[in-house]
Design an enzyme around this catalytic site. Sequence first.
Site, PDB file in Angstrom:
ATOM      1  N   SER A 241      -0.058  -1.987  -2.407  1.00  0.00           N
ATOM      2  CA  SER A 241       0.046  -3.219  -2.917  1.00  0.00           C
ATOM      3  C   SER A 241       0.008  -4.413  -2.032  1.00  0.00           C
ATOM      4  CB  SER A 241       1.368  -3.164  -3.764  1.00  0.00           C
ATOM      5  OG  SER A 241       2.400  -3.207  -2.794  1.00  0.00           O
ATOM      6  N   CYS A 296      -7.283   1.307  -8.073  1.00  0.00           N
ATOM      7  CA  CYS A 296      -7.434   0.177  -7.599  1.00  0.00           C
ATOM      8  C   CYS A 296      -8.748  -0.666  -7.927  1.00  0.00           C
ATOM      9  CB  CYS A 296      -7.417   0.119  -5.912  1.00  0.00           C
ATOM     10  SG  CYS A 296      -8.542   1.023  -5.383  1.00  0.00           S
ATOM     11  N   GLU A 395      -0.941  -8.046 -11.381  1.00  0.00           N
ATOM     12  CA  GLU A 395      -1.543  -6.544 -11.469  1.00  0.00           C
ATOM     13  C   GLU A 395      -0.688  -5.770 -12.291  1.00  0.00           C
ATOM     14  OE1 GLU A 395      -1.605  -4.147  -7.867  1.00  0.00           O
ATOM     15  OE2 GLU A 395      -3.720  -3.236  -8.361  1.00  0.00           O
TER      16      GLU A 395
HETATM   17  P1  NAD Z   1       2.961   0.722  -2.350  1.00  0.00           P
HETATM   18  O1  NAD Z   1       2.385  -0.653  -1.733  1.00  0.00           O
HETATM   19  O2  NAD Z   1       4.418   0.615  -3.180  1.00  0.00           O
HETATM   20  O3  NAD Z   1       2.967   1.940  -1.349  1.00  0.00           O
HETATM   21  C1  NAD Z   1       1.997   1.988  -0.439  1.00  0.00           C
HETATM   22  C2  NAD Z   1       2.483   2.721   0.772  1.00  0.00           C
HETATM   23  O4  NAD Z   1       3.654   1.799   1.372  1.00  0.00           O
HETATM   24  C3  NAD Z   1       3.427   4.186   0.580  1.00  0.00           C
HETATM   25  O5  NAD Z   1       2.995   4.878   1.616  1.00  0.00           O
HETATM   26  C4  NAD Z   1       4.785   3.378   0.517  1.00  0.00           C
HETATM   27  O6  NAD Z   1       5.669   4.604   1.070  1.00  0.00           O
HETATM   28  C5  NAD Z   1       4.833   2.467   1.445  1.00  0.00           C
HETATM   29  N1  NAD Z   1       5.717   1.308   1.399  1.00  0.00           N
HETATM   30  C6  NAD Z   1       6.228   0.969  -0.030  1.00  0.00           C
HETATM   31  N2  NAD Z   1       7.115  -0.064   0.035  1.00  0.00           N
HETATM   32  C7  NAD Z   1       7.241  -0.200   1.426  1.00  0.00           C
HETATM   33  C8  NAD Z   1       7.950  -1.344   2.178  1.00  0.00           C
HETATM   34  N3  NAD Z   1       8.945  -2.202   1.589  1.00  0.00           N
HETATM   35  N4  NAD Z   1       7.757  -1.253   3.440  1.00  0.00           N
HETATM   36  C9  NAD Z   1       7.072  -0.566   4.127  1.00  0.00           C
HETATM   37  N5  NAD Z   1       6.001   0.472   3.560  1.00  0.00           N
HETATM   38  C10 NAD Z   1       6.460   0.507   2.246  1.00  0.00           C
HETATM   39  O7  NAD Z   1       1.604   1.000  -3.474  1.00  0.00           O
HETATM   40  P2  NAD Z   1       1.562   2.197  -4.405  1.00  0.00           P
HETATM   41  O8  NAD Z   1       2.442   1.987  -5.680  1.00  0.00           O
HETATM   42  O9  NAD Z   1       1.611   3.711  -3.725  1.00  0.00           O
HETATM   43  O10 NAD Z   1       0.086   2.134  -4.957  1.00  0.00           O
HETATM   44  C11 NAD Z   1      -0.224   1.273  -5.835  1.00  0.00           C
HETATM   45  C12 NAD Z   1      -1.079  -0.028  -5.063  1.00  0.00           C
HETATM   46  O11 NAD Z   1      -1.952   0.103  -4.164  1.00  0.00           O
HETATM   47  C13 NAD Z   1      -1.608  -0.814  -6.329  1.00  0.00           C
HETATM   48  O12 NAD Z   1      -1.283  -2.356  -5.765  1.00  0.00           O
HETATM   49  C14 NAD Z   1      -3.040  -0.709  -5.906  1.00  0.00           C
HETATM   50  O13 NAD Z   1      -4.091  -1.776  -6.616  1.00  0.00           O
HETATM   51  C15 NAD Z   1      -3.198  -0.547  -4.447  1.00  0.00           C
HETATM   52  N6  NAD Z   1      -4.291   0.097  -3.943  1.00  0.00           N
HETATM   53  C16 NAD Z   1      -5.300  -0.473  -3.298  1.00  0.00           C
HETATM   54  C17 NAD Z   1      -6.499   0.355  -2.949  1.00  0.00           C
HETATM   55  C18 NAD Z   1      -7.584  -0.701  -2.415  1.00  0.00           C
HETATM   56  O14 NAD Z   1      -8.500  -0.050  -2.016  1.00  0.00           O
HETATM   57  N7  NAD Z   1      -7.609  -1.780  -2.260  1.00  0.00           N
HETATM   58  C19 NAD Z   1      -6.778   1.456  -3.342  1.00  0.00           C
HETATM   59  C20 NAD Z   1      -5.604   2.272  -3.923  1.00  0.00           C
HETATM   60  C21 NAD Z   1      -4.349   1.586  -4.196  1.00  0.00           C
END
Ligand code: NAD
Length: 509
Positions: A241, A296, A395
Amino acid sequence: MTHTADTQTAGAVESQAPIVGHSIGGELVHDSDRYTPVYNPATGEQTARVALADHATVDTAVEVAASAQRAWRKAGLAKRTQVMFKARQILDERRDELAASITAEHGKVLSDAAGEITRGLENVEFCAGLMHHLKGEYAEQVAGGVDVHQVRQPLGVVACITPFNFPAMVPLWMVTTAIAAGNAVILKPSERDPSASLLIAEAFRDAGLPDGILNVVHGDKTAVDALLEHPGITGVSFVGSTPIAKYIYAQSAERGKRVQALGGAKNHMVVMPDAHLDSAADAAVSAAYGSAGERCMAISVVVAVGDIADELVEKIRTRAEALVIGDGTDPASEMGPLITNDALDRVTGYVAGAADEGAAVTLDGRSTQVPDQGYFIGPTLLDHVTPGMKVYDDEIFGPVLSVVRVESYDDAVELINANRYANGTAVFTRDGKTAREFEMDIEVGMVGVNVPIPVPVGAFSFGGWKDSLFGDTHMYGPEAFNFYTRRKVVTSRWPEPSESQVNLGFPTH
Ligand code: NAD
């Protein structure tokens, strides 16, 4: 089914659940002070608990990886190529097992899980050409008797931090190129669906990858922070995210690490008045509701241009209404559940608030017949949405499609270019000039012309603009070889002793 406790200590009620452990140096490590539950989103049942790494576990993994990388960096490129070919074969042979693991923890339907494996394998195929991608450059005689060449060398140990929504494809985007380029990897997958990453590590190991080159460390913020703080980590690839992407980018940059951090999205699909409306409606429904909108590159906004809106909305509504919602293991299901109960609450909240914000709720997913258990919501279609409404600005990451009505092509472009997200977009038209102008005018990283989800094939690279990507290089494909290598330039000369002299001037030619 509701649950709130996400992180627990060993010994809590779920302590009997099987443990998903880390894979460090080829060994599975199950011991941990903390675990978090893993659920089957289609039933709401806890199926496992995943270990959450602390600083000491991360330190061990980095140490093991650094030691292994010193040898891997010197492994012949032919050996690395063989690993790529073999890994591709093994992953293909184990596709059903991998897809089943994805569906069991993520919830997406099996055919979709198999699809993400195919797209991940594209990058393994691309990396099998690593010898070509790692070639350097040479210029002879840049000055009298002086030659220059440039080589690409690995960064060392890199961290790959991945999101829940593509538990196989996104790890394959990152780790394959990193390994092909001679790095060792610490993969930190999403704790929501952690098992696919272990199957990928096992496949690479069986393909001949030495132990310690691909390590999987599970965890939450603690593990991520330990990776960001570790001086032995030289590069960080992140997908997730936008708020976390910004954090990863800032923390890594402050510590001098190379970083690419891909964030969230709000992808618009423009439908021009001359478009074939049935095809556009098919595309909008497929791209908005596939994987329950948890992609995404999902389309979350249709921009209806001119007087076609009523007809287009009706065509989308009838198609969305007919979708079959259910457990992803049922071949009849077209759309599965959301990832967690929290995600379900969040999406339901957006749908509940949409009417108050002024949107017309054309199809309300809360009224759809869905299984009693699990985190299901049906497809939702919102019409007359405008910027400033939360359903437009945020989003949502669920099966909610908004329709924004605009008068002209220029209005559509202005709307999209004003959005802070810029991952993907598409235009549906039968006019080549409009498509060409759109491609030029739109400020978005990936553009589809009559293609609603324009994820580039493996020979190109993937990345958005603005708040959808922090960093300079896109992911997988040619740009990934730039990210995972450092260029070193060597200037050489072989003078005769008689040509030698003291000269304090700055070297010219
Ligand atoms: P997220 O940001 O919650 O988590 C992603 C990763 O970060 C995970 O491994 C998680 O453990 C870690 N994380 C979570 N919170 C954290 C924190 N406070 N500090 C450090 N690390 C942390 O995302 P999600 O819910 O797993 O995935 C969905 C999001 O990913 C959506 O926003 C989507 O649009 C995005 N996404 C983007 C793409 C792209 O190519 N731009 C591709 C896939 C997903």
